[in-house]
Design an enzyme around this catalytic site. Structure first.
Site, short mmCIF file in Angstrom:
data_model
loop_
_atom_site.label_atom_id
_atom_site.label_comp_id
_atom_site.label_asym_id
_atom_site.label_seq_id
_atom_site.Cartn_x
_atom_site.Cartn_y
_atom_site.Cartn_z
N ASN A 1 51.56 4.31 -37.83
CA ASN A 1 50.85 3.27 -39.08
C ASN A 1 49.61 2.55 -38.35
O ASN A 1 49.37 1.60 -38.97
CB ASN A 1 51.89 2.53 -39.67
CG ASN A 1 53.03 3.33 -40.50
OD1 ASN A 1 52.49 3.98 -41.27
ND2 ASN A 1 54.13 3.42 -39.82
N TRP B 1 64.67 9.82 -42.10
CA TRP B 1 64.51 8.42 -43.00
C TRP B 1 65.73 8.80 -44.08
O TRP B 1 65.43 9.44 -44.92
CB TRP B 1 63.21 8.03 -43.40
CG TRP B 1 63.18 6.70 -44.00
CD1 TRP B 1 63.88 5.78 -43.86
CD2 TRP B 1 62.20 6.39 -44.75
NE1 TRP B 1 63.73 4.53 -44.55
CE2 TRP B 1 62.51 4.97 -45.30
CE3 TRP B 1 61.06 6.86 -45.30
CZ2 TRP B 1 61.70 4.23 -46.26
CZ3 TRP B 1 60.42 6.39 -46.39
CH2 TRP B 1 60.58 4.94 -46.84
N THR C 1 67.69 17.50 -46.16
CA THR C 1 69.25 16.90 -45.93
C THR C 1 70.13 18.28 -45.84
O THR C 1 70.75 18.39 -44.76
CB THR C 1 69.62 16.26 -46.96
OG1 THR C 1 68.87 15.06 -47.30
CG2 THR C 1 71.11 15.44 -46.85
N HIS D 1 56.69 1.26 -34.25
CA HIS D 1 56.84 1.75 -35.94
C HIS D 1 55.84 1.19 -36.60
O HIS D 1 55.29 2.03 -37.43
CB HIS D 1 58.10 1.22 -36.16
CG HIS D 1 58.77 2.04 -37.40
ND1 HIS D 1 60.26 2.42 -37.55
CD2 HIS D 1 58.30 3.00 -38.31
CE1 HIS D 1 60.26 3.03 -38.60
NE2 HIS D 1 59.08 3.46 -39.02
N PRO E 1 55.40 14.37 -45.43
CA PRO E 1 54.25 15.57 -45.61
C PRO E 1 54.67 16.05 -46.85
O PRO E 1 53.61 17.02 -47.46
CB PRO E 1 54.91 16.39 -44.41
CG PRO E 1 56.07 16.07 -44.13
CD PRO E 1 56.52 14.69 -44.32
N TYR F 1 66.25 3.46 -39.31
CA TYR F 1 66.77 4.25 -40.03
C TYR F 1 68.43 4.08 -40.22
O TYR F 1 69.19 4.75 -40.78
CB TYR F 1 66.43 5.83 -39.68
CG TYR F 1 64.97 6.00 -39.74
CD1 TYR F 1 63.93 5.19 -40.39
CD2 TYR F 1 64.50 7.12 -39.51
CE1 TYR F 1 62.87 5.27 -40.58
CE2 TYR F 1 63.29 7.25 -39.29
CZ TYR F 1 62.31 6.46 -39.95
OH TYR F 1 61.05 7.05 -40.12
N1 LIG Z 1 56.70 6.09 -39.31
C1 LIG Z 1 56.80 5.70 -40.39
O1 LIG Z 1 56.50 4.40 -40.89
C2 LIG Z 1 57.51 6.59 -41.52
C3 LIG Z 1 57.62 6.22 -42.82
C4 LIG Z 1 58.38 7.40 -43.86
C5 LIG Z 1 58.67 8.40 -43.07
N2 LIG Z 1 58.69 8.54 -41.78
C6 LIG Z 1 59.30 9.98 -41.17
O2 LIG Z 1 58.94 10.90 -41.93
C7 LIG Z 1 60.02 11.84 -42.45
C8 LIG Z 1 59.69 12.47 -43.79
O3 LIG Z 1 58.94 11.62 -44.67
P1 LIG Z 1 59.84 11.09 -45.88
O4 LIG Z 1 61.11 11.15 -45.85
O5 LIG Z 1 59.47 9.88 -46.30
O6 LIG Z 1 59.39 12.25 -47.03
P2 LIG Z 1 59.16 13.75 -47.34
O7 LIG Z 1 59.39 14.61 -46.15
O8 LIG Z 1 57.70 13.96 -47.80
O9 LIG Z 1 60.13 14.16 -48.50
C9 LIG Z 1 61.56 14.00 -48.23
C10 LIG Z 1 61.82 14.51 -49.86
O10 LIG Z 1 61.65 15.88 -50.13
C11 LIG Z 1 62.83 16.56 -50.34
N3 LIG Z 1 62.59 17.99 -49.71
C12 LIG Z 1 62.82 18.11 -48.37
N4 LIG Z 1 62.27 19.41 -48.23
C13 LIG Z 1 62.23 19.84 -49.45
C14 LIG Z 1 61.99 21.51 -49.89
N5 LIG Z 1 61.85 22.50 -49.11
N6 LIG Z 1 61.98 21.62 -51.24
C15 LIG Z 1 62.42 20.53 -52.33
N7 LIG Z 1 62.42 19.35 -51.85
C16 LIG Z 1 62.27 19.01 -50.48
C17 LIG Z 1 64.08 15.74 -49.67
O11 LIG Z 1 65.08 15.93 -50.39
P3 LIG Z 1 66.48 16.18 -49.37
O12 LIG Z 1 66.66 15.12 -48.46
O13 LIG Z 1 67.58 16.45 -50.59
O14 LIG Z 1 66.69 17.60 -48.64
C18 LIG Z 1 63.68 14.58 -49.65
O15 LIG Z 1 63.90 13.81 -51.21
C19 LIG Z 1 60.91 10.53 -42.71
O16 LIG Z 1 62.11 11.27 -42.89
C20 LIG Z 1 60.85 9.86 -41.32
O17 LIG Z 1 61.41 10.63 -40.34
C21 LIG Z 1 58.26 7.60 -40.94
#
Ligand SMILES: NC(=O)c1ccc[n+]([C@@H]2O[C@H](COP(=O)([O-])OP(=O)(O)OC[C@H]3O[C@@H](n4cnc5c(N)ncnc54)[C@H](OP(=O)(O)O)[C@@H]3O)[C@@H](O)[C@H]2O)c1
Length: 281
Positions: free
Chosen positions: A146, A28, A238, A115, A195, A57
Site C-alpha cells: 500500500n 485474508w 477457500t 502492511h 485481484p 489475518y
Molecule cells: N496488503 C493488503 O493490504 C491486502 C489487502 C487486501 C487483501 N490482501 C491479500 O490479497 C488477497 C486477495 O484479496 P481479497 O481476499 O481482498 O480479494 P479477491 O482475491 O479479489 O477476492 C476473494 C473473493 O473471491 C472469491 N473467489 C475466489 N476465486 C474465485 C473463483 N474462481 N470464482 C468465484 N469466486 C472466487 C472468494 O470466495 P471464496 O473465499 O469462497 O473462495 C472471495 O469471496 C487477500 O486474501 C490477502 O492475502 C492484502
C-alpha cells in the site's frame, strides 16, 4: 481455447519473476483454522508455491498447519507475511516478526511486508528493523504494501536490504498504471491484492464476454490479464473449486483484442479503502 482444467497445469509451469511465483493464494478472512489449513494444503497440492498471510489475518498458525500437512518441501514454498501497523516501531518489528515465524512454524519467511505505511510506521526506524531481520537471515526479502510511488522511492533510498515487491490492490477496475511504472523503474515487483476486486470484476460485461469466448471463468480472465501486465496475483480462495479455477488461469492466454478491451474499461473501484490508507491522508 477450451475450458481450462487445473489438473492440466503442472506446478513447474507456474512462471516466476525474481523467484516469486506469479500466482499465490491469499488468505485474508480465511479465519476458521481448520478451513484455512485445508485451503493452504489444497493449494499446495494443486501446485501453488506462493502463500500470502499477515499478522492481522489472525491465521498464521493455520497457514503453518496447512504447509506442514502438505507434501511439499518448505524450500519450495514462497511464504509471505506482513507486520501490522501497530507493530512497526523498531523493537516491535523485531519481536513480532519472530512471533509470526513461531506461529507459522518456519525459521524464515521469503517475504516480510510493511502492511501499510500508517500509524507506527517510521520510514527510517521501521525499515532499519527490517534490514536487521534480513541480516539475521529471518527474512529473505523486504516487501512494502500500500505504498504510494513517493513512499516507495523513499523506502528504496533508506533500506539497504532488497525491496522485492510493493503489494497493492490491482485488477481491471484499478489498473495502477503510475505505480507500476515507478515499480518497473526501480526493479520492484508488483503483487496484486484483491485481484478479483473481491468479486466485482465478475459483473463487468467486457470480462464476461472474454470469459465466454475462451470458455473460462471471469476470475481466470482477471488473473490472466494481471499476468499479462507482469504482475503477481494472490487471489483468496477457500474451497478446492475456486483454488483450482484460479490455478487454471496460468494456461489462459489472452489475445491483444482481449487485453485492449480490458484496458479500455473506465470504471474505477477501490475495494479496500481504510481511513489510514495513504491516498486518504
Ligand atoms: N496488503 C493488503 O493490504 C491486502 C489487502 C487486501 C487483501 N490482501 C491479500 O490479497 C488477497 C486477495 O484479496 P481479497 O481476499 O481482498 O480479494 P479477491 O482475491 O479479489 O477476492 C476473494 C473473493 O473471491 C472469491 N473467489 C475466489 N476465486 C474465485 C473463483 N474462481 N470464482 C468465484 N469466486 C472466487 C472468494 O470466495 P471464496 O473465499 O469462497 O473462495 C472471495 O469471496 C487477500 O486474501 C490477502 O492475502 C492484502
Amino acid at each position: 481455447m477450451g475450458t481450462r482444467d487445473a489438473d492440466t497445469v503442472a506446478p513447474e509451469s507456474c512462471p516466476t519473476s525474481s523467484g516469486m511465483p506469479v500466482l499465490g493464494l491469499g488468505t485474508w478472512q480465511n479465519t476458521d483454522a481448520d478451513q484455512c489449513a485445508e485451503s493452504v494444503e489444497t493449494a499446495l497440492e494443486t501446485g501453488y508455491r506462493h502463500i500470502d498471510t499477515a499478522q492481522a489475518y489472525d491465521n498464521e498458525e493455520a497457514v503453518g498447519e496447512g504447509i506442514a500437512r502438505a507434501d511439499v518441501d518448505r524450500e519450495e514454498i514462497f511464504l509471505a507475511t506482513k507486520i501490522w501497523i501497530s507493530n512497526l516501531a523498531r523493537e516491535d518489528v523485531l519481536e513480532t516478526a519472530r512471533e509470526s515465524l513461531d506461529r507459522l512454524g518456519v525459521d524464515y519467511v521469503d517475504l516480510l511486508y510493511v502492511h501499510w505505511p500508517a500509524r507506527t510506521y517510521d520510514p527510517e526506524e521501521t525499515l532499519g528493523a527490517f534490514e536487521q531481520l534480513y541480516e539475521e537471515g529471518l527474512i529473505e526479502n523486504v516487501g512494502v504494501s500500500n505504498f504510494l510511488p513517493e513512499q516507495l522511492e523513499e523506502a528504496l533510498e533508506l533500506c539497504d536490504a532488497p525491496i522485492l515487491a510493493n503489494q497493492v490492490e490491482m485488477h481491471p477496475l484499478l489498473p495502477q498504471s503510475e505505480l507500476r511504472e515507478t515499480c518497473a523503474d526501480n526493479d520492484v515487483e508488483v503483487v496484486a491484492y484483491s485481484p478479483l476486486a473481491r468479486g466485482d470484476v465478475f459483473d463487468r460485461p467486457e470480462i464476461q464476454e472474454i470469459a465466454e469466448k475462451h470458455g473460462v471463468s471471469e476470475a481466470q480472465v482477471s488473473l490472466a490479464w494481471l499476468r499479462e501486465k507482469g504482475v503477481t496475483a494472490i487471489p483468496k480462495a477457500t474451497g478446492g473449486d475456486h483454488i483450482r479455477d484460479n490455478w487454471a488461469s496460468l494456461s489462459l492466454d489472452l489475445d491483444d483484442e482481449d487485453i485492449e478491451a480490458i484496458d479500455s474499461i473506465e470504471e474505477r473501484n477501490r475495494a479496500v479503502d481504510p481511513e489510514f490508507g495513504p491516498w486518504n491522508q
